[in-house]
Design a protein around this motif. Structure first.
Motif: not given
Length: 201
Positions: A143-148, A32-39
């Motif tokens: 951002l554009e691309g696969p997963g968005i 999921q490009p550009g989406l902050p994911v908890p780490l």
């Protein structure tokens, strides 16, 4: 009398499950490009390596993955010792020889062309950059691309002033090019080589 050796910072408390959790967060971020994911991470690595950056490194590196440390991290020998002990990853003297690069000074990030871009028959022989930033959020870029779906607003800081140009040039090389993880306190965002940036309206 020799000075006592400095104690090496501990790795994952539960190496298998902690590594799996960190790896899952990284893969979800890349999907999921550009989406902050908890780490999250309870590691206490040597400074200036952040706990989240250390968790990502321990999840991704092994004895077959040469790693390059930028000047900000290489200036602290305990960082290299920590990574070498917990992952077995050999250090690459130059960015072009690394499968992974750890960047502690994001504003001073070298141009992507300095890193392995992959080969036409083996695009997977490219580098993945782990960039330690202070903040992740929405704005500045779309951002554009696969997963968005459509476009996704994205921002991170600090980064080079021409970061959008670098992402666009990286996309033009596809399927070659580098992939990036931007790692902030408590979160990670993935920027695969398939993503294209645009100025946010």
């Amino acid at each position: 009398m020799a000075a006592p050796a400095t104690a090496l910072a501990a790795g994952f408390a539960d190496p298998v499950h902690d590594a799996q959790r960190a790896f899952s967060a990284l893969m979800w971020a890349m999907a999921q490009p550009g989406l902050p994911v908890p780490l999250s991470s309870e590691l206490a690595p040597p400074a200036p390596l952040s706990p989240e950056m250390a968790a990502a490194a321990l999840a991704l590196l092994d004895y077959e993955t040469p790693v390059f440390l930028d000047r900000a991290l290489a200036a602290h020998p305990q960082v290299a010792a920590f990574l070498r002990f917990h992952t077995g990853a050999p250090l690459a003297a130059e960015p072009a020889g690394a499968r992974f690069a750890l960047i502690g000074d994001p504003a001073g990030l070298a141009d992507f062309s300095a890193f392995a871009q992959g080969e036409p028959d083996y695009p997977d022989r490219s580098a993945t950059l782990l960039v330690q930033v202070e903040t992740l959020g929405a704005g500045a870029l779309a951002l554009e691309g696969p997963g968005i779906k459509g476009r996704r607003a994205f921002a991170a800081a600090p980064l080079p002033a021409d970061f959008d140009r670098r992402l666009a040039a990286n996309r033009m090389l596809y399927p070659l090019g580098v992939d990036l993880f931007l790692i902030a306190p408590g979160a990670v965002a993935g920027l695969p080589r398939s993503v294209m940036p645009f100025p946010e309206d």
